[in-house]
Design an enzyme around this catalytic site. Structure first.
Site, short mmCIF file in Angstrom:
data_model
loop_
_atom_site.label_atom_id
_atom_site.label_comp_id
_atom_site.label_asym_id
_atom_site.label_seq_id
_atom_site.Cartn_x
_atom_site.Cartn_y
_atom_site.Cartn_z
N HIS A 3 66.37 87.75 52.86
CA HIS A 3 66.84 86.40 52.55
C HIS A 3 68.35 86.37 52.31
O HIS A 3 68.91 85.32 52.02
CB HIS A 3 66.09 85.85 51.35
CG HIS A 3 64.64 85.61 51.63
ND1 HIS A 3 63.70 86.58 51.50
CD2 HIS A 3 63.98 84.51 52.08
CE1 HIS A 3 62.52 86.10 51.82
NE2 HIS A 3 62.66 84.85 52.19
N ASP B 256 48.54 88.48 56.10
CA ASP B 256 49.53 88.16 55.07
C ASP B 256 48.93 87.29 53.97
O ASP B 256 48.31 86.26 54.26
CB ASP B 256 50.71 87.42 55.69
CG ASP B 256 51.57 88.32 56.55
OD1 ASP B 256 51.53 89.54 56.36
OD2 ASP B 256 52.30 87.79 57.42
N CYS C 204 55.06 88.54 48.81
CA CYS C 204 56.50 88.49 48.53
C CYS C 204 56.85 87.43 47.50
O CYS C 204 56.11 86.48 47.27
CB CYS C 204 57.27 88.23 49.82
SG CYS C 204 56.88 86.68 50.64
N HIS D 133 50.52 91.61 53.19
CA HIS D 133 51.92 91.47 52.74
C HIS D 133 52.00 90.41 51.66
O HIS D 133 51.35 89.36 51.75
CB HIS D 133 52.83 91.08 53.91
CG HIS D 133 54.20 90.67 53.48
ND1 HIS D 133 55.10 91.56 52.93
CD2 HIS D 133 54.82 89.47 53.46
CE1 HIS D 133 56.21 90.92 52.61
NE2 HIS D 133 56.07 89.65 52.92
#
Length: 765
Positions: free
Chosen positions: A699, A604, A648, A646
């Site tokens: 979220h 990540d 975000c 990943h």
């Protein structure tokens, strides 16, 4: 006399009282008045913590996000929310998280506002939304109430507001219009607010314009001039506040704007102090951010006084002292840390201690160094101890850095060749489904970890309990029908802290929490010395999970750039050097997983974007070493081992070419809250590898429908060959509960199966 003040204080409380109150409120366990009482108590405590300053801030406290607060202050509420029943707090949380507490579990919930990183920090803000119908109006009652409460604690209160130009800069025009067309209407509301603040007995107002450290074109520079020439008629004094970087080509503009004072981040922009002093008109005060508000190291007070004393000699009463930025980004109080290593503790300063440092510097300047002799002696001893500590520098780590070469960052074969090998090995269907790594962290999981950590649970019982949780996770994923599984991470407290605890060079706090967004708090570890891998960290758990299923199991790691950017990093060497140390340490773990038979490994790099310098002219230097660090971490594996990464909650459109250079086989990336805006990048750049655009906003408690996921993926398939598309949530699921996760993933998998039968991957390239 030097004046002391603060730009903002942590909101969450010493023991995360705000977090727990919010989560109880959202669950319906406490009423609105109880939530607001807890918030009021925290604010009072925080003002008391700052009461020794000459000026204390008000309006910096927030129930969720200060940018969202500004939107509500200005009456800028999205139309999808403003017409719904309920009060202001209901609408506030609907924009923040898609649902208010009164909406219930079966409501037709609304889309939460887009969330992204606040400049180059790990704090997330709710993006303001603009369109052709946007009109601003003042709603200041809650803001003015904060100020009245602060005035009961301290005679000098300095309200904090987000500047109008930065507010527009941070927002998005949903209809593609020019945000600056809204400036005139916005300034009318700001002028009204400043008059109301005058009526409330306010003399100084802190106006935050961090946009001044960005690269601005002439239109935005003109907007700044227009704003402050128009607001100079306000009946209060304005302190124009900048932070997070240098002013550079905006320095003269900042000095010339008609305000009563200017705040300069003297940590990031130390080299600009002399020029600002020369250019700043003699009737303006200069506030210098002399203590680092974003890191935890003690300030070298003697060194600070060495350069501050000549500045004070020139400015005299025009000099104000403060932290470099809001202390939102620092833990609250070092006094809570009674278990921290004594030496390392002596090197640190949290928010309360940083205000002590401001007070000591001011006292030394106002009354001479002799007035703080003992404090300076203690500070100097701590600074020297850290510099000379043998725990900080390790020759073996330095030697290994010298052995890094280009081959370590290069895969054996190009992606197209690897993809053939990997498809043959894994036999995945079109639009394969997976998750990002974590599954719900139940109260039982957290209690088990706590009991083990505090010695109430033997290691054998702990391992058995974690294996049971992993087994449950694997069974649920197989029942749902996911194609690529994860072990769920029950043993991990945090994606950075967990790994840091098992590496050399890291230290950990008990109460060093900082707010990431809303009620989400993180406890960044402290990188105090050279970093090294000691032993395998994850192989036991991942290998056990793989033994429970015939489906591919992803090993889950945190990448070096995220380990760096989500830690409090040592400041005695370049960040790139620390990052390369982390890369070598995580590389060892990647190779250990591969040796253990794990052939999918996710590394990540959620924080890659937030480490970017704020000015584009400096991006390439950062991206070169950040991507090099990732490649060194990831690229020692065989072709058949599939590397995932990943990312975000940042804007990635403008760095997609750099992301492609990472050469991960699969990237999963957030796109759900922004309605696939990321895909615009693929109109200009053909991403070469596989990608999973996040279709499920984890979220928010909202459960995405099958149709909404299909719609998002169809948008993706218009730009990216379908045979290279994955279907996944936009982040890990640890903050959700199973009652939300199961139906959401069930819908995600159903959407994937629909896409596989209706979109022919062979024809979609």
């Amino acid at each position: 006399m030097v004046t002391t003040h603060n730009l903002g204080f942590p909101r969450i409380g010493r023991n995360r009282e705000l977090k727990f109150a919010l989560e109880k409120y959202w669950k319906g366990d406490i009423a609105e008045h109880a939530l607001l009482e807890i918030a009021a108590h925290l604010q009072t405590q925080h003002w008391q913590d700052q009461s020794r300053l000459d000026w204390i801030p008000a309006g910096d406290f927030s129930l969720y996000d200060h940018v969202l607060d500004t939107s509500f202050l200005l009456g800028n509420i999205p139309a999808r929310v403003s017409a719904l029943p309920g009060g202001a707090l209901d609408n506030y949380f609907r924009v923040a998280r898609g649902r208010s507490v009164s909406d219930g579990n079966d409501c037709a919930c609304v889309s939460a506002g887009e969330m992204t990183k606040w400049f180059d920090t790990n704090y997330h803000y709710i993006v303001p939304e603009f369109d052709a119908n946007t009109h601003f109006s003042l709603h200041a009652s809650r803001f003015l109430e904060q100020i009245r409460q602060a005035q009961q604690i301290h005679p000098r209160v300095k309200p904090v507001i987000l500047g109008p130009v930065t507010y527009l800069w941070l927002g998005k025009a949903k209809d593609g219009g020019d945000k600056l067309d809204l400036l005139d209407d916005l300034l009318d509301v700001y002028a009204q607010l400043l008059h109301e603040l005058k009526d409330a007995g306010i003399q100084w107002v802190q106006v935050d314009e961090p946009v001044l450290v960005m690269e601005l074109d002439q239109a935005w520079k003109h907007a700044l001039r227009k704003t402050y020439y128009q607001l100079q008629a306000a009946p209060v004094k304005l302190l124009l506040t900048t932070y997070f970087g240098q002013l550079q080509d905006n320095l003269q503009l900042a000095c010339e704007l008609p305000v009563a004072g200017l705040h300069l981040d003297a940590v990031s922009a130390h080299d600009e102090i002399a020029k600002v002093i020369d250019w700043l008109p003699v009737h303006k005060i200069l506030s210098l951010g002399v203590v680092n508000g974003r890191n935890v190291w003690k300030t070298d007070l003697t060194a600070a006084l060495d350069w501050l004393e000549p500045v004070h000699a020139r400015l005299q009463d025009r000099l104000w002292l403060a932290p470099s930025c809001s202390l939102l980004h620092a833990p609250v109080d070092l006094e809570s840390e009674q278990k921290l290593d004594r030496d390392i503790r002596s090197w640190l300063a949290f928010a309360v201690q940083k205000l002590d440092e401001i007070g000591l510097l001011a006292k030394a300047l106002n009354h001479g160094r002799g007035s703080v002799t003992e404090f300076l002696r203690e500070n100097s001893a701590a600074i020297t101890s850290r510099k000379q500590s043998k725990r900080v520098h390790k020759a073996s780590v330095k030697a290994r850095l010298q052995e890094i070469n280009d081959a370590m960052g290069t895969r054996q074969s190009p992606y197209r060749q690897r993809a053939i090998v990997q498809q043959k090995r894994f036999q995945l269907p079109p639009f394969p489904t997976t998750t990002i790594g974590s599954f719900p962290q139940t109260q039982q999981i957290r209690q088990t970890r706590r009991d083990y950590r505090e010695g109430r649970l033997p290691e054998s019982a702990y391992r058995q309990a974690m294996q049971q949780e992993i087994g449950y996770c694997v069974r649920e994923q197989e029942t749902l029908g996911l194609d690529v599984l994860v072990h769920g991470e029950p043993e991990r407290n945090d994606m950075v802290e967990y790994f840091g605890e098992q590496l050399e060079g890291y230290a950990f706090t008990q109460f060093g929490w900082v707010q990431s967004y809303g009620s989400r708090c993180v406890k960044p570890p402290v990188i105090y010395g050279d970093v090294a891998h000691v032993k395998a960290i994850t192989t036991e758990w991942i290998r056990y999970a793989q033994s429970l299923t015939s489906k591919p199991m992803k090993g889950m790691l945190t990448g070096p750039v995220t380990m760096l950017n989500w830690s409090f990093v040592r400041d005695d060497q370049p960040r790139r050097e620390t990052c390369l140390q982390l890369a070598l340490a995580i590389r060892d773990e990647v190779l250990a997983l591969e040796q253990a038979g794990i052939r999918m490994i996710q590394i990540d790099e959620a924080a890659l974007r937030e480490g970017l310098p704020l000015r584009k002219s400096q991006w390439n230097s950062y991206l070169d070493w950040a991507i090099r660090a990732f490649r060194i971490t990831a690229n020692g594996v065989k072709d058949e081992t599939q590397i995932h990464t990943h990312m975000c909650y940042s804007e990635f459109n403008d760095i997609m070419e750099a992301i492609a250079r990472m050469d991960a086989d699969v990237i999963t990336i957030e796109t759900s809250r922004s309605d696939m805006e990321l895909l615009d990048a693929f109109d200009r750049f053909q991403y070469p590898n596989e990608i999973g655009p996040g279709v499920y906003d984890i979220h928010s408690p909202n459960i995405p429908s099958v149709d909404s996921i299909i719609g998002l993926m169809e948008k993706a398939a218009q730009r990216i060959p379908a045979q290279r598309l994955w279907v996944n949530p936009d982040c890990g699921l640890k903050t959700r509960n199973w009652e939300e996760v199961k139906p959401a993933l069930r819908n995600m998998i159903a959407a994937s199966r629909y896409l596989a039968s209706h979109l022919n991957p062979a024809q979609a390239s």
